[in-house]
Write a protein that holds these residues in place. Sequence first.
Motif, mmCIF file in Angstrom:
data_model
loop_
_atom_site.group_PDB
_atom_site.id
_atom_site.type_symbol
_atom_site.label_atom_id
_atom_site.label_comp_id
_atom_site.label_asym_id
_atom_site.label_seq_id
_atom_site.Cartn_x
_atom_site.Cartn_y
_atom_site.Cartn_z
ATOM 1 N N GLU A 1 50.395 2.488 7.779
ATOM 2 C CA GLU A 1 49.697 3.632 7.200
ATOM 3 C C GLU A 1 48.211 3.655 7.543
ATOM 4 O OE1 GLU A 1 50.546 3.816 3.031
ATOM 5 O OE2 GLU A 1 52.593 4.535 3.361
ATOM 6 N N ILE A 2 47.655 2.520 7.967
ATOM 7 C CA ILE A 2 46.231 2.538 8.323
ATOM 8 C C ILE A 2 45.976 2.190 9.798
ATOM 9 C CG2 ILE A 2 45.402 2.098 5.967
ATOM 10 C CD1 ILE A 2 44.898 -0.815 6.812
ATOM 11 N N THR A 3 47.013 2.203 10.623
ATOM 12 C CA THR A 3 46.772 1.922 12.049
ATOM 13 C C THR A 3 45.896 2.994 12.683
ATOM 14 O OG1 THR A 3 48.892 2.958 12.628
ATOM 15 C CG2 THR A 3 48.859 0.555 12.463
ATOM 16 N N ASP A 4 45.947 4.228 12.167
ATOM 17 C CA ASP A 4 45.095 5.276 12.726
ATOM 18 C C ASP A 4 43.614 4.986 12.485
ATOM 19 O OD1 ASP A 4 45.466 5.727 9.946
ATOM 20 O OD2 ASP A 4 44.907 7.839 10.176
ATOM 21 N N HIS A 5 43.313 4.122 11.515
ATOM 22 C CA HIS A 5 41.925 3.774 11.221
ATOM 23 C C HIS A 5 41.276 3.027 12.394
ATOM 24 C CE1 HIS A 5 43.280 5.012 7.368
ATOM 25 N NE2 HIS A 5 42.435 4.335 6.625
ATOM 26 N N VAL A 6 42.069 2.241 13.107
ATOM 27 C CA VAL A 6 41.502 1.498 14.233
ATOM 28 C C VAL A 6 41.497 2.315 15.518
ATOM 29 C CG1 VAL A 6 41.994 -0.788 13.248
ATOM 30 C CG2 VAL A 6 43.677 0.291 14.752
ATOM 31 N N ASP A 7 42.125 3.482 15.491
ATOM 32 C CA ASP A 7 42.036 4.375 16.656
ATOM 33 C C ASP A 7 40.584 4.773 16.911
ATOM 34 O OD1 ASP A 7 44.773 4.258 16.993
ATOM 35 O OD2 ASP A 7 45.165 6.186 16.027
ATOM 36 N N TYR A 8 39.806 4.899 15.836
ATOM 37 C CA TYR A 8 38.391 5.239 15.986
ATOM 38 C C TYR A 8 37.665 4.162 16.794
ATOM 39 C CZ TYR A 8 38.977 8.789 12.317
ATOM 40 O OH TYR A 8 39.366 9.876 11.596
ATOM 41 N N VAL A 9 38.111 2.926 16.658
ATOM 42 C CA VAL A 9 37.477 1.808 17.353
ATOM 43 C C VAL A 9 37.728 1.910 18.856
ATOM 44 C CG1 VAL A 9 37.416 -0.714 17.585
ATOM 45 C CG2 VAL A 9 37.650 0.336 15.310
ATOM 46 N N THR A 10 38.975 2.168 19.235
ATOM 47 C CA THR A 10 39.289 2.284 20.667
ATOM 48 C C THR A 10 38.669 3.549 21.256
ATOM 49 O OG1 THR A 10 41.429 3.293 20.113
ATOM 50 C CG2 THR A 10 41.404 0.931 20.536
ATOM 51 N N GLU A 11 38.631 4.622 20.464
ATOM 52 C CA GLU A 11 38.018 5.871 20.954
ATOM 53 C C GLU A 11 36.516 5.699 21.177
ATOM 54 O OE1 GLU A 11 39.190 8.709 18.007
ATOM 55 O OE2 GLU A 11 41.288 8.646 18.626
ATOM 56 N N ALA A 12 35.913 4.758 20.448
ATOM 57 C CA ALA A 12 34.479 4.479 20.629
ATOM 58 C C ALA A 12 34.230 3.513 21.789
ATOM 59 C CB ALA A 12 33.893 3.906 19.340
ATOM 60 N N GLY A 13 35.308 3.095 22.471
ATOM 61 C CA GLY A 13 35.163 2.243 23.642
ATOM 62 C C GLY A 13 35.237 0.754 23.386
ATOM 63 N N HIS A 14 35.639 0.374 22.178
ATOM 64 C CA HIS A 14 35.741 -1.045 21.857
ATOM 65 C C HIS A 14 37.189 -1.506 22.000
ATOM 66 C CE1 HIS A 14 31.685 -0.616 20.443
ATOM 67 N NE2 HIS A 14 32.070 0.315 19.575
ATOM 68 N N ARG A 15 37.336 -2.774 22.308
ATOM 69 C CA ARG A 15 38.670 -3.331 22.529
ATOM 70 C C ARG A 15 39.156 -4.048 21.279
ATOM 71 N NH1 ARG A 15 40.089 -7.951 26.993
ATOM 72 N NH2 ARG A 15 42.314 -8.066 26.566
ATOM 73 N N LEU A 16 40.342 -3.654 20.814
ATOM 74 C CA LEU A 16 40.948 -4.313 19.661
ATOM 75 C C LEU A 16 41.477 -5.687 20.075
ATOM 76 C CD1 LEU A 16 43.039 -1.321 18.226
ATOM 77 C CD2 LEU A 16 40.953 -2.302 17.237
ATOM 78 N N PRO A 17 41.661 -6.605 19.121
ATOM 79 C CA PRO A 17 42.197 -7.932 19.468
ATOM 80 C C PRO A 17 43.667 -7.890 19.879
ATOM 81 C CG PRO A 17 41.870 -7.730 17.097
ATOM 82 C CD PRO A 17 41.273 -6.516 17.718
ATOM 83 N N GLY A 18 44.364 -6.813 19.566
ATOM 84 C CA GLY A 18 45.774 -6.652 19.925
ATOM 85 C C GLY A 18 46.142 -5.189 19.789
ATOM 86 N N SER A 19 47.411 -4.889 19.687
ATOM 87 C CA SER A 19 47.832 -3.510 19.457
ATOM 88 C C SER A 19 47.254 -3.034 18.126
ATOM 89 C CB SER A 19 49.358 -3.439 19.415
ATOM 90 O OG SER A 19 49.842 -4.070 18.233
ATOM 91 N N PRO A 20 47.221 -1.716 17.881
ATOM 92 C CA PRO A 20 46.714 -1.246 16.586
ATOM 93 C C PRO A 20 47.439 -1.884 15.393
ATOM 94 C CG PRO A 20 46.820 0.586 18.110
ATOM 95 C CD PRO A 20 47.454 -0.589 18.806
ATOM 96 N N LEU A 21 48.768 -1.964 15.451
ATOM 97 C CA LEU A 21 49.497 -2.552 14.329
ATOM 98 C C LEU A 21 49.202 -4.043 14.199
ATOM 99 C CD1 LEU A 21 51.450 -2.314 11.983
ATOM 100 C CD2 LEU A 21 53.352 -2.611 13.602
ATOM 101 N N ALA A 22 49.139 -4.758 15.324
ATOM 102 C CA ALA A 22 48.821 -6.193 15.272
ATOM 103 C C ALA A 22 47.421 -6.415 14.727
ATOM 104 C CB ALA A 22 48.954 -6.812 16.662
ATOM 105 N N SER A 23 46.475 -5.568 15.119
ATOM 106 C CA SER A 23 45.095 -5.704 14.653
ATOM 107 C C SER A 23 44.993 -5.480 13.151
ATOM 108 C CB SER A 23 44.187 -4.719 15.397
ATOM 109 O OG SER A 23 44.198 -4.993 16.784
ATOM 110 N N VAL A 24 45.675 -4.451 12.660
ATOM 111 C CA VAL A 24 45.670 -4.177 11.222
ATOM 112 C C VAL A 24 46.385 -5.298 10.469
ATOM 113 C CG1 VAL A 24 46.589 -2.634 9.444
ATOM 114 C CG2 VAL A 24 45.415 -1.686 11.419
#
Length: 198
Positions: free
Chosen positions: A132-155
């Motif tokens: 339910e909050i994976t879309d929250h980290v989409d803002y991070v990738t859209e800003a050009g930052h790299r998540l530590p894993g997939s959105p679900l793994a990161s959350v």
Amino acid sequence: MKRKEKAAETEAALKAAAQRLFATRGYLNTKITDITAEAGRAAGSFYNHFASKEELLESLLADLEAAGDETVDHPEHSPDFTDPAAVRFHVAGYWHFYAEHAATLRALRQAAQVNEDFARKLNEFTRVQNEEITDHVDYVTEAGHRLPGSPLASVTLMTAVVDSFAQLWHDGVTDLTEDEAIEALTRFVYRGISGRDY
């Protein structure tokens, strides 16, 4: 009192009694007769509401799901995890959620250790809450930052860290105040998700 209201009151009393006992004795060491005695109800009254201790715990899990949905409607809620304030809001929200529901959360984990069905239900609950909050980290990738894993793994990493640290803090394992603990978690999670400090 009308029969329906009395039944609702008895069910609430049984659930509240169960939570108190789970907090002091643990789920596995609590019997149905302990719950009815703590609630001040006749032993047989339990079965008018729940078929088993497991079914009562399932009802408490449903209550958790409902409580978890309340923060979405909060006026300060923001899904933009590029903003440290949004991360802090979610960290603090879970922190207070954990404090309020610690007995139920611990009971669910204890039940999951001995009951495969509960383990599946708890894993499903956790997965749904994280999704339910994976879309929250989409803002991070859209800003050009790299998540530590997939959105679900990161959350999932984020919620696991916050949950574990909340449990340790409530058990008295750290020397931080509550505000310091929330701030430390916020910085840790924000850095882990965005790769930046603030």
